[in-house]
Design a protein around this motif. Structure first.
Motif, PDB file in Angstrom:
ATOM      1  N   ALA A 246       0.805  -1.212   0.081  1.00  0.00           N
ATOM      2  CA  ALA A 246       0.016  -0.001  -0.082  1.00  0.00           C
ATOM      3  C   ALA A 246       0.751   1.406   0.012  1.00  0.00           C
ATOM      4  N   ALA A 247       1.839   1.022   0.780  1.00  0.00           N
ATOM      5  CA  ALA A 247       2.967   2.465   0.788  1.00  0.00           C
ATOM      6  C   ALA A 247       3.443   2.408  -0.664  1.00  0.00           C
ATOM      7  N   PHE A 248       3.842   1.667  -1.213  1.00  0.00           N
ATOM      8  CA  PHE A 248       4.531   1.685  -2.575  1.00  0.00           C
ATOM      9  C   PHE A 248       3.227   2.422  -3.634  1.00  0.00           C
ATOM     10  N   ALA A 249       2.276   1.922  -3.546  1.00  0.00           N
ATOM     11  CA  ALA A 249       0.847   2.362  -4.256  1.00  0.00           C
ATOM     12  C   ALA A 249       0.789   3.718  -4.045  1.00  0.00           C
ATOM     13  N   SER A 250       0.829   4.256  -2.969  1.00  0.00           N
ATOM     14  CA  SER A 250       0.687   5.651  -2.691  1.00  0.00           C
ATOM     15  C   SER A 250       1.786   6.453  -3.138  1.00  0.00           C
ATOM     16  N   ILE A 251       2.752   6.043  -3.101  1.00  0.00           N
ATOM     17  CA  ILE A 251       4.279   6.971  -3.747  1.00  0.00           C
ATOM     18  C   ILE A 251       4.115   6.924  -5.349  1.00  0.00           C
ATOM     19  N   ALA A 252       3.851   5.756  -5.845  1.00  0.00           N
ATOM     20  CA  ALA A 252       3.506   5.833  -7.213  1.00  0.00           C
ATOM     21  C   ALA A 252       2.584   6.628  -7.726  1.00  0.00           C
ATOM     22  N   SER A 253       1.476   6.743  -6.821  1.00  0.00           N
ATOM     23  CA  SER A 253       0.167   7.739  -7.385  1.00  0.00           C
ATOM     24  C   SER A 253       0.596   9.079  -7.144  1.00  0.00           C
ATOM     25  N   PHE A 254       1.302   9.339  -6.066  1.00  0.00           N
ATOM     26  CA  PHE A 254       1.617  10.621  -5.842  1.00  0.00           C
ATOM     27  C   PHE A 254       2.562  11.159  -6.903  1.00  0.00           C
ATOM     28  N   ALA A 255       3.723  10.351  -7.216  1.00  0.00           N
ATOM     29  CA  ALA A 255       4.447  10.742  -8.151  1.00  0.00           C
ATOM     30  C   ALA A 255       4.158  10.816  -9.625  1.00  0.00           C
ATOM     31  N   ALA A 256       2.985   9.932 -10.010  1.00  0.00           N
ATOM     32  CA  ALA A 256       2.553  10.150 -11.293  1.00  0.00           C
ATOM     33  C   ALA A 256       1.809  11.408 -11.424  1.00  0.00           C
ATOM     34  N   VAL A 257       1.081  11.852 -10.381  1.00  0.00           N
ATOM     35  CA  VAL A 257       0.338  12.997 -10.517  1.00  0.00           C
ATOM     36  C   VAL A 257       1.362  14.193 -10.668  1.00  0.00           C
ATOM     37  N   LEU A 258       2.345  14.247  -9.690  1.00  0.00           N
ATOM     38  CA  LEU A 258       3.470  15.351  -9.773  1.00  0.00           C
ATOM     39  C   LEU A 258       3.934  15.385 -10.990  1.00  0.00           C
ATOM     40  N   LEU A 259       4.449  14.417 -11.714  1.00  0.00           N
ATOM     41  CA  LEU A 259       5.231  14.388 -13.012  1.00  0.00           C
ATOM     42  C   LEU A 259       4.487  14.823 -13.958  1.00  0.00           C
ATOM     43  N   VAL A 260       2.949  14.416 -14.122  1.00  0.00           N
ATOM     44  CA  VAL A 260       2.162  14.914 -15.159  1.00  0.00           C
ATOM     45  C   VAL A 260       1.839  16.290 -15.027  1.00  0.00           C
ATOM     46  N   TYR A 261       1.792  16.835 -13.702  1.00  0.00           N
ATOM     47  CA  TYR A 261       1.617  18.379 -13.678  1.00  0.00           C
ATOM     48  C   TYR A 261       2.829  19.122 -14.039  1.00  0.00           C
ATOM     49  N   VAL A 262       4.214  18.437 -13.738  1.00  0.00           N
ATOM     50  CA  VAL A 262       5.452  19.102 -14.115  1.00  0.00           C
ATOM     51  C   VAL A 262       5.432  19.534 -15.730  1.00  0.00           C
ATOM     52  N   ALA A 263       4.969  18.000 -16.425  1.00  0.00           N
ATOM     53  CA  ALA A 263       5.072  18.113 -17.783  1.00  0.00           C
ATOM     54  C   ALA A 263       4.092  18.978 -18.523  1.00  0.00           C
ATOM     55  N   LEU A 264       2.902  19.004 -17.923  1.00  0.00           N
ATOM     56  CA  LEU A 264       1.842  20.166 -18.396  1.00  0.00           C
ATOM     57  C   LEU A 264       2.293  21.334 -18.385  1.00  0.00           C
ATOM     58  N   LYS A 265       2.747  21.813 -17.224  1.00  0.00           N
ATOM     59  CA  LYS A 265       3.294  23.049 -16.717  1.00  0.00           C
ATOM     60  C   LYS A 265       4.554  23.629 -17.538  1.00  0.00           C
ATOM     61  N   LEU A 266       5.579  22.471 -17.998  1.00  0.00           N
ATOM     62  CA  LEU A 266       6.341  22.908 -18.624  1.00  0.00           C
ATOM     63  C   LEU A 266       6.123  23.010 -20.255  1.00  0.00           C
ATOM     64  N   ALA A 267       4.668  22.475 -20.676  1.00  0.00           N
ATOM     65  CA  ALA A 267       4.481  22.759 -22.063  1.00  0.00           C
ATOM     66  C   ALA A 267       3.700  24.038 -22.072  1.00  0.00           C
ATOM     67  N   ALA A 268       3.269  24.517 -21.089  1.00  0.00           N
ATOM     68  CA  ALA A 268       2.349  25.642 -21.061  1.00  0.00           C
ATOM     69  C   ALA A 268       2.871  26.380 -19.893  1.00  0.00           C
ATOM     70  N   PRO A 269       4.093  27.114 -20.009  1.00  0.00           N
ATOM     71  CA  PRO A 269       4.702  28.065 -18.770  1.00  0.00           C
ATOM     72  C   PRO A 269       3.699  29.171 -18.429  1.00  0.00           C
ATOM     73  N   GLY A 270       4.089  29.580 -17.342  1.00  0.00           N
ATOM     74  CA  GLY A 270       3.310  30.884 -16.711  1.00  0.00           C
ATOM     75  C   GLY A 270       2.813  30.683 -15.328  1.00  0.00           C
ATOM     76  N   THR A 271       2.535  31.980 -14.927  1.00  0.00           N
ATOM     77  CA  THR A 271       2.140  31.803 -13.480  1.00  0.00           C
ATOM     78  C   THR A 271       0.641  32.462 -13.097  1.00  0.00           C
ATOM     79  N   GLN A 272      -0.040  32.680 -14.516  1.00  0.00           N
ATOM     80  CA  GLN A 272      -1.420  33.214 -14.166  1.00  0.00           C
ATOM     81  C   GLN A 272      -2.523  32.237 -13.953  1.00  0.00           C
ATOM     82  N   ARG A 273      -2.133  31.018 -14.230  1.00  0.00           N
ATOM     83  CA  ARG A 273      -2.964  29.896 -14.113  1.00  0.00           C
ATOM     84  C   ARG A 273      -2.061  28.879 -13.309  1.00  0.00           C
ATOM     85  N   PHE A 274      -3.041  28.064 -12.477  1.00  0.00           N
ATOM     86  CA  PHE A 274      -2.093  26.866 -11.823  1.00  0.00           C
ATOM     87  C   PHE A 274      -1.682  25.763 -13.015  1.00  0.00           C
TER      88      PHE A 274
END
Length: 275
Positions: A246-274
């Motif tokens: 369960a611990a590994f599943a939680s860490i993998a889930s959080f890592a996936a959400v964080l990495l996809v956010y970073v990828a999407l943010k790098l594709a459209a940088p800016g601070t006006q929108r989250f």
């Protein structure tokens, strides 16, 4: 015009409470990390009181914001929820070790929000009224719950490693028992999933009822977070995963959400929108 806006973005009624919160969060992080540097652990009342005082100042600062749009307000709110969950973990589970992660993380997030610039005088965008604020607040709280599940999982794995190696140092003495960390992880996921679900539903309501524009990146990331968190809850509740799996599943889930956010943010940088 730009200079006046910059000055307005840092009115004392907004800046001062955030700076007080930043200082208290940094102090709370130092108190949480001190035992691992060979110093005496702080009394429980001090370890809990300092972040609570920071939380009170932070709430005042956030309440002064008139716009919750953009990266900076979201980071500030996320830091606030992380400290609130840290205090709840200490009160309900006596898991003061959560502060080892949440203290530095909340300090960094709030400091970054201040560097980016909070904009209290920015008018809310069209179609983003009270329902939009509720959507943002609920969604960020759900993300904070996912982060707490990750932190509990990381603490579990560190404690498990110490026990397996028969090392009885600061980690063994200061971290909660494995069973309690597993319970904290389980509760964070079970409460976090309906919270994220409500945030997604409110987002669709803001889009279709309020007529606000929603970028494809927001939809992708929101749905991904919901699916990933749903999977993490499913393997715990339906498949009865516990402990290390369960611990590994939680860490993998959080890592996936964080990495996809970073990828999407790098594709459209800016601070006006989250996103």
């Amino acid at each position: 015009m730009t200079a006046s806006r910059g000055a307005g973005a840092f009115r004392p009624v907004v800046l001062v409470p955030h700076l007080i919160a930043l200082g208290l969060y940094a102090l709370a992080a130092a108190l949480a990390l001190a035992p691992f540097a060979g110093l005496r652990p702080a009394p429980r009342a001090l370890g809990l009181g300092v972040p609570l005082l920071g939380l009170a100042a932070h709430v005042i600062g956030v309440a002064r914001l008139t716009s919750f749009l953009g990266v900076a307000p979201t980071l500030s709110m996320l830091a606030l929820f992380l400290v609130a969950l840290q205090a709840a973990s200490e009160g309900l589970f006596r898991a003061s070790a959560v502060g080892v992660f949440t203290g530095p993380l909340a300090t960094g997030l709030l400091g970054l929000a201040l560097l980016i610039g909070l904009a209290p005088e920015a008018p809310p965008a069209s179609g983003r009224g009270a329902w939009s604020i509720l959507h943002i607040t609920v969604s960020v709280f759900g993300l904070a719950m996912l982060a707490l599940a990750f932190i509990a999982a990381a603490l579990y794995l560190l404690q498990f490693r110490e026990l397996k190696a028969k090392r009885f140092g600061p980690v063994f003495r200061l971290f909660p028992p494995l069973e309690r960390l597993d319970q904290l992880n389980h509760l964070s996921l079970v409460l976090g999933f309906p919270t994220v679900t409500l945030g997604v539903l409110l987002g669709f309501g803001v889009r279709y009822a309020g007529g606000a524009s929603v970028d494809a990146a927001q939809v992708v990331w929101g749905m991904l977070t919901w699916v990933v968190l749903g999977w993490a809850v499913g393997v715990r509740v339906v498949r009865h995963w516990a402990g290390r799996r369960a611990a590994f599943a939680s860490i993998a889930s959080f890592a996936a959400v964080l990495l996809v956010y970073v990828a999407l943010k790098l594709a459209a940088p800016g601070t006006q929108r989250f996103l």
